[in-house]
Design an enzyme around this catalytic site. Structure first.
Site, short mmCIF file in Angstrom:
data_model
loop_
_atom_site.label_atom_id
_atom_site.label_comp_id
_atom_site.label_asym_id
_atom_site.label_seq_id
_atom_site.Cartn_x
_atom_site.Cartn_y
_atom_site.Cartn_z
N GLU A 28 -0.21 -15.70 -21.05
CA GLU A 28 0.82 -15.45 -20.60
C GLU A 28 1.75 -16.36 -19.48
OE1 GLU A 28 -1.90 -13.79 -17.74
OE2 GLU A 28 -3.53 -14.61 -17.76
N ARG A 68 8.01 -15.51 -8.65
CA ARG A 68 8.19 -14.11 -8.15
C ARG A 68 8.11 -13.63 -7.15
NH1 ARG A 68 3.30 -11.23 -10.21
NH2 ARG A 68 2.38 -12.77 -11.01
N ARG A 109 -10.62 -7.01 -18.14
CA ARG A 109 -10.28 -8.61 -18.13
C ARG A 109 -11.27 -9.16 -16.93
NH1 ARG A 109 -4.21 -9.83 -15.19
NH2 ARG A 109 -5.39 -8.83 -13.42
N ARG A 144 -8.61 -4.58 -14.08
CA ARG A 144 -8.26 -5.77 -13.37
C ARG A 144 -9.21 -5.98 -12.95
NH1 ARG A 144 -3.31 -3.42 -12.54
NH2 ARG A 144 -2.02 -5.04 -13.91
N HIS A 196 0.76 -0.93 -0.11
CA HIS A 196 0.07 0.55 0.36
C HIS A 196 1.24 1.12 -0.31
CE1 HIS A 196 0.59 0.03 4.70
NE2 HIS A 196 0.44 -1.04 3.95
N CYS A 232 1.03 -5.42 -21.23
CA CYS A 232 0.55 -4.86 -20.85
C CYS A 232 1.00 -5.40 -19.19
CB CYS A 232 -1.41 -4.71 -20.37
SG CYS A 232 -1.27 -6.87 -19.89
N ASN A 292 4.27 -10.10 -16.70
CA ASN A 292 4.32 -10.57 -15.96
C ASN A 292 4.56 -12.23 -15.39
OD1 ASN A 292 4.78 -8.25 -15.07
ND2 ASN A 292 3.58 -7.88 -13.55
N ASP A 293 3.59 -12.51 -15.45
CA ASP A 293 3.29 -14.72 -15.16
C ASP A 293 3.77 -14.99 -16.98
OD1 ASP A 293 1.85 -15.01 -13.20
OD2 ASP A 293 0.34 -14.66 -14.22
#
Length: 584
Positions: free
Chosen positions: A451, A485, A353, A316, A209, A522, A474-475
């Site tokens: 991904e 990760r 998504r 998301r 956060h 993305c 990322n994935d």
């Protein structure tokens, strides 16, 4: 003596100022057994403490400045949802009623149980929500102990300050840098935003956060700096190098002067970047490049527009579903949220998504099955297809929102032809259900996330079924290299420039280009200015990233000549050590 502490880069820039140490406010907890007749009173103590925190957070929301970042509101909402979480409240009652634990002991015991579930989550963002839960419980404990509002000393006091100490100080005449073990959203709301030049915390990751708020406020920050709060003394001069993830403590005059110069350079550069907000992203040789934004909540859409985004490349949607105590948003609630985001984009396209949860990201107790390897479990599209009624509820909401503007629908983690066919069948069924009841809905373009290596390798098959593709780097990196990760012991092997990763990305871009279909990146790679030239050279013309990264990437686009970058990108692609060529 000058020394440095290293942490994680989360919000770039340089901050120079005096250290303000925020004391860790962990409350000592007594452990003892109560008598059966004391059980109702112990449960009531917890309830009163929880209600007091709810009221406190509601007051903070009501008093929030009009220009406060949207992320702060969202994070306070997370804390409020955690306070109402059935798993927390039911568990505490269990420990008091069945084990006869005192209220504080019951609360911390249940915290430990839930915290272990967070530790097992694969998703960085969700795993780091454990810190939010810890802060919520701590605030309850403080209220139960009657220490929620400590008295504020002056800034010059040698003792460490609490968050409330800083509220009453209007005499600050030098920049201040906040140093803490951790900071809650409520703490950050109470700080005078104009006073603090940056943040340093011992713990946290890139999706903690503190990192989110620092990025939203465009304030330099370093998290995960381990023992910084023990090494830094009150009023020490410190420098935050957000570009390198370094905190320099007690810098020499020479170092201060050097970083002061860099700070002025950065300020000038930001002024220049801001002038690019309305400049079309076009390369030197005339190629238009689409710069899009990633968002999590409907209220993020106006922020994306102000940053100069040409649309949202990734909404998301799972963040609408989480923290609801098992009560998922119904079709109307989702429809209103998607419509709000669409209206916030002021006519620009919105790519939604579908929900990406499951296995390591349970929504309620009915979906809390544990897996030895949650990254490979029932998640994303697999989870949606396992619950067709829930899936079609979301699809109907998206289709209805599409009647109000341009909407694209994106499906995560597809790998099998059978999954593609089932997904498209669910879309057809959702349309038929809307038609049967006479509901208004609009057209949507359908896309797939790339991904998983299998998806990248069968990209031609994907393009027979979908209008566009989006590469989730990322994935893709994680699955290609078999690297978790989230595991610090192997995190150094997580490499976006690994030859195998680059080959998969390049092949997907090339095939989409050959078939005349759009493709976007993305993941974090899209917002990394060190990767912009390479992606342009590989033929990418659509990037989606955090809104704060758009202008810096746009500057790289405006300076690029793809005619020169294309042959160089092929050399990088064929190199044994792509990173060396990229650095050169």
């Amino acid at each position: 003596m000058t020394f440095a502490v290293h942490g994680l880069v989360v919000a770039r820039g340089i901050a120079i100022g005096r250290a303000v140490l925020v004391a860790s406010s962990r409350v000592d907890v007594a452990h003892y057994f109560v008598q059966p007749e004391q059980v109702p009173a112990e449960i009531e103590r917890v309830r009163q403490g929880r209600n007091a925190v709810v009221e406190e957070l509601h007051r903070l929301q009501a008093d929030m400045p009009a220009d406060a970042p949207h992320e702060l509101t969202a994070l306070l909402d997370v804390h409020l949802m955690l306070l109402q979480d059935e798993l927390l409240t039911t568990g505490v009652k269990h420990w008091i009623t069945d084990r006869l634990y005192n209220a504080e002991w019951a609360l911390t015991t249940q915290l430990e149980l839930i915290a272990r579930q967070f530790d097992e989550m694969e998703d960085d963002y969700l795993r780091e929500r454990k810190a939010d839960l810890e802060q919520v419980v701590e605030r309850i404990l403080r209220h139960m102990k009657g220490v929620a509002s400590p008295v504020a000393p002056p800034v010059s006091s040698p003792r460490r300050k609490t968050s409330q100490d800083l509220l009453l100080d209007d005499t600050v005449d030098v920049p201040l840098v906040l140093v803490a073990h951790d900071l809650s959203p409520a703490d950050m709301l109470q700080f005078k935003q104009s006073v603090f030049a940056g943040f340093v915390t011992d713990v946290g990751g890139k999706t903690s956060h503190t990192a989110i708020v620092a990025r939203s406020m465009d304030i330099p920050a370093v998290v995960g700096a381990r023992s910084a709060s023990q090494l830094v003394r009150q009023d020490d001069w410190i420098i935050i190098d957000g570009d390198a993830g370094v905190v320099i403590i007690d810098p020499s005059p020479i170092i201060l002067a050097e970083y002061g110069f860099r700070q002025r350079q950065i300020a000038l550069e930001r002024e220049r970047l801001f002038r690019l907000r309305h400049t079309p992203a076009v390369t030197l040789d005339g190629h238009k490049v689409e710069l899009l934004a990633n968002i999590e909540q409907p209220g993020d859409a106006p922020v994306a527009v102000r940053a100069g985004a040409l649309g949202v490349g990734l909404f998301r949607s799972e963040f609408l579903f989480m923290g609801r105590n098992g009560h998922l948003p119904d079709e109307d609630e989702q429809y209103l949220a998607y419509r709000e985001a669409l209206e916030g984009m002021q006519g620009l396209p919105l790519t939604i998504r579908t929900i990406d949860v499951g296995a390591d990201k349970p929504l309620d107790k009915a979906h809390k099955d544990s897996f030895l390897n949650p990254a490979l479990g029932l998640r994303a599209i697999r989870w949606s297809l396992a619950d067709p009624a829930m899936f079609r509820t979301q699809l109907r909401a998206v289709l209805r929102a599409a009647a109000h503007g341009k909407v694209n629908l994106l499906f995560p983690m597809l790998a099998h032809l059978s999954e593609i066919q089932q997904t498209l069948a669910q879309v057809d069924m959702a349309r038929a259900e809307l038609q049967a009841r006479g509901a208004v809905y609009g057209p949507v373009e359908l896309g797939a996330m790339i991904e998983i290596p299998a998806a990248a390798l069968m990209v031609r098959s994907f393009l027979r079924y979908f209008d566009f593709l989006s590469i989730g780097t990322n994935d893709l990196i994680q699955y290609t290299l078999a690297i978790d990760r989230a595991d610090e012991s192997v995190a150094h092997l997580y490499d976006p420039l690994h030859p195998a990763v680059l080959r998969l990305v390049a092949d997907v871009i090339a095939e989409c280009t050959a078939q005349g279909k759009s493709v976007c990146v993305c993941g974090e790679t899209a917002g990394d200015v060190g990767m912009t030239r390479l992606l342009l050279g590989l033929g990418l013309r659509s990037f989606s990233m955090h809104p704060a990264q758009i202008l810096a990437v746009k500057q790289e686009v405006l300076r690029a000549d793809t005619r020169k970058l294309a042959p160089w990108a092929q050399q990088v692609l064929e190199a044994d050590d792509p990173a060396a060529l990229l650095a050169g």
